[in-house]
Every structure is written in C-alpha cells, then in structure tokens.
Scaffold this active site. Structure first.
Site, mmCIF file in Angstrom:
data_model
loop_
_atom_site.group_PDB
_atom_site.id
_atom_site.type_symbol
_atom_site.label_atom_id
_atom_site.label_comp_id
_atom_site.label_asym_id
_atom_site.label_seq_id
_atom_site.Cartn_x
_atom_site.Cartn_y
_atom_site.Cartn_z
ATOM 1 N N SER A 58 54.644 68.910 39.163
ATOM 2 C CA SER A 58 54.715 69.424 40.530
ATOM 3 C C SER A 58 53.415 69.130 41.269
ATOM 4 O O SER A 58 52.366 68.949 40.665
ATOM 5 C CB SER A 58 54.978 70.926 40.514
ATOM 6 N N LEU B 236 50.823 75.648 38.381
ATOM 7 C CA LEU B 236 51.758 74.668 38.924
ATOM 8 C C LEU B 236 51.867 73.596 37.845
ATOM 9 O O LEU B 236 50.860 73.061 37.402
ATOM 10 C CB LEU B 236 51.182 74.089 40.220
ATOM 11 N N ASP B 237 53.083 73.334 37.373
ATOM 12 C CA ASP B 237 53.207 72.406 36.247
ATOM 13 C C ASP B 237 52.765 70.994 36.639
ATOM 14 O O ASP B 237 52.665 70.661 37.817
ATOM 15 C CB ASP B 237 54.607 72.442 35.629
ATOM 16 N N ALA B 238 52.488 70.173 35.631
ATOM 17 C CA ALA B 238 51.949 68.832 35.872
ATOM 18 C C ALA B 238 52.888 67.976 36.715
ATOM 19 O O ALA B 238 52.434 67.140 37.497
ATOM 20 C CB ALA B 238 51.653 68.135 34.543
#
Length: 185
Positions: free
Chosen positions: A43, A39-41
């Site tokens: 998000s 999960l990208d930073a």
C-alpha cells in the site's frame, strides 16, 4: 512533533532495516519518530509519525481511531449491491467489519503514477472506490474488496483524521512536520 509522510509502494512501515527492502529509515531523516499506525508494503500513501508516545497511542489505539480514507483501484466495476455490502458490517471470517463509507469515484487526477505500474488488461475494466474506515485491521480494505468480488489492484491512503494528501500534497517519499493540535481529543 507530528510528521506526515507519503509512503511509497513496497516500503516497509518500520525503521529497522531488512536486507533488500527499503524502510522508513531510507526516507525519514528525523531521529526519534515512530509510526502511529501501519500501512502494508503493498500500500501507498499517508502515514503519521511522532516522537510523542501519548500522541502515538491517541492516533493508533482502537478507542481513539481516527477516520482513514483509502483510494482503492479495483479489478472490475462496483454495482450498487457491492457498494452496499462494503458499507455494511462485512464478515471476513476472523472478524466482522464496522460500518464504513464506500463510494465509487473517478480516477484521482492528482495521484502520482505507481512504480511499477498497475497491470492493464484490455478485456477487464478497473475503477476506483473511496473507502473511509474508523478501524484498521491487517489488510482489511484488500480483504473487503475481495469479499465483494472486486480485487484490489492499488491501495492509497489519502487521509487520516484531519490530515490529507489533498491539503498537504506530498510526493511519495516526502514528509512534512505539522501541528498535532488538529488530532481529536
């Protein structure tokens, strides 16, 4: 072992430290677990962590993808055409998405405030869309909403397969151990 973790905004989805950035190691104190997916930073929301390589593969591998639901606050209000485009295969240039489910929803009343808050503009409304995918390419949801003219302002993953923040309410940074038996074979 399977851990549900509610990843806060701007936390890196890794245990190795990076100067000036929080990572999973700042929150998850159980040794030997690793993320099953990313999960990208930018998000927030649900992540699964496990110490079982086979289970990690089962959760993250493209042949066994678990459905994931994202609650997306967008800049603007989707019309029927935008929702239809989101649900159909969408050409993002380097790949074409698989069909998915996308519906406009009311702002989730159970959702925690984001820190820092989303910018508010009096002249442009925001709205929420629930998008359920069975794939997960890098920044896919953000790219999809931008492609239909609705830039993402906030992205929260609310469920992965049978696990949901609705049934396992966790505040950002909290985690809980659960039974891995609910993951589909």
């Amino acid at each position: 072992m399977l851990i549900l973790f509610n990843k806060p905004f701007q936390v890196l989805c890794q245990f190795s430290p990076q100067e000036g950035r929080e990572s999973l190691a700042d929150y998850v104190t159980i040794p030997g677990v690793y993320p099953a997916g990313r999960l990208d930073a930018d998000s927030e929301g649900l992540m699964l962590l496990t110490d079982d390589g086979g289970l990690q593969h089962k959760i993250a591998h493209p042949d066994h993808k678990e459905a994931k639901t994202y609650l997306v606050q967008v800049d603007g209000v989707p019309d029927a055409a935008a929702l239809t485009r989101l649900q159909a295969p969408l050409d993002l240039g380097d790949f074409i998405t698989k069909p998915c489910r996308a519906v406009q929803i009311a702002a989730p009343d159970w959702l925690w405030p984001r820190n820092p808050p989303i910018r508010a503009r009096a002249d442009k409304p925001t709205s929420w869309i629930a998008i359920t995918l069975e794939e997960g390419k890098n920044r896919q949801v953000r790219r999809m909403t931008a492609a239909v003219g609705l830039p993402t302002l906030r992205l929260v993953r609310s469920s992965i397969g049978p696990f949901s923040l609705a049934t396992h309410p966790l505040m950002p940074g909290e985690f809980v151990q659960v039974s891995a038996g609910l993951i589909k074979k």
